[in-house]
Scaffold this active site. Structure first.
Site, PDB file in Angstrom:
ATOM      1  CE  LYS A 121      -1.903   2.448   3.203  1.00  0.00           C
ATOM      2  NZ  LYS A 121      -2.594   2.951   4.393  1.00  0.00           N
ATOM      3  CG  ASP A 139      -7.636   3.949   3.064  1.00  0.00           C
ATOM      4  OD1 ASP A 139      -8.599   3.562   2.364  1.00  0.00           O
ATOM      5  OD2 ASP A 139      -7.629   5.050   3.636  1.00  0.00           O
TER       6      ASP A 139
END
Length: 221
Positions: A121, A139
């Site tokens: 991420k 997220d």
């Protein structure tokens, strides 16, 4: 609505709400963005933005960062949490950037994910926001909303990312993922969720999610 019509509704609505997209983490270049994103793990952007000026005043590039000790870095970043791991990561990745990349932040997933404390991420955020390379960082907000909207099974973030990339045009990924994050924070949070303000979920949401919400039940009385 068909799934494609739902996708188009999401894009249209988010563009109306967020014609310009606020910058969540304060930074000035790829390196300071990388450090800010690393610090944001399990911490709010607000808190990170309070701490990064203190850190960057001492070191806003890898060459200055390695002049600090891990302990000095940890003392500065302690308020963001997980400071032992994050301070080692910042110190270690700064060394690697100097030794392997001439002090520059690399532009590939593979090279970014080789850096200490940098996961998929974080790499995706840096690629999209620092370099404009199409990516779709997932997220907790995106993971939650993609499930609420019926666009993914919600089993894990890996599947959610694949589904998002399959559904949405690549040329809007970089803006869209930020728009969804802001929308999740402001209109469709995990707690204190007011369905009446959440126009997207109220319009296209997964039926099981809607029926479980008290306001949905109230609307039907």
């Amino acid at each position: 609505m068909t799934k494609q019509e739902k996708v188009e509704f999401v894009i249209k609505t988010l563009n109306e709400i967020y014609p310009t997209i606020p910058v969540a983490l304060d930074h000035k270049d790829p390196y300071t963005l990388l450090i800010a994103v690393l610090l944001s793990a399990q911490c709010t952007d607000v808190r990170v933005n309070q701490i990064t000026p203190l850190l960057f005043a001492k070191a806003d590039n890898p060459y200055d960062m390695i002049k600090l000790s891990v302990e000095e870095i940890r003392d500065i970043i302690r308020p963001v949490g997980l400071s032992p791991m994050k301070s080692k990561g910042i110190y270690g990745l700064s060394h690697i950037l100097i030794d392997k990349h001439d002090g520059q932040v690399p532009k590939t997933y593979e090279e970014l994910e080789e850096l200490p404390a940098v996961g998929h991420k974080t790499a995706a955020v840096v690629l999209s926001q620092a370099f404009g390379i199409p990516a779709f960082p997932v997220d907790t907000h995106i993971h939650r909303l993609m499930y609420r909207w019926g666009f993914t099974n919600g089993k894990n973030v890996v599947q959610t990312e694949k589904d998002a990339k399959r559904l949405f045009p690549e040329e809007i990924w970089n803006d869209l993922h930020l728009q969804i994050i802001w929308y999740g924070r402001q209109y469709s949070p995990a707690r204190g969720w007011d369905l009446n303000k959440d126009i997207i979920t109220k319009t296209i949401g997964r039926k099981s999610v809607l029926k479980a919400h008290p306001q949905y039940i109230d609307d039907k009385i």
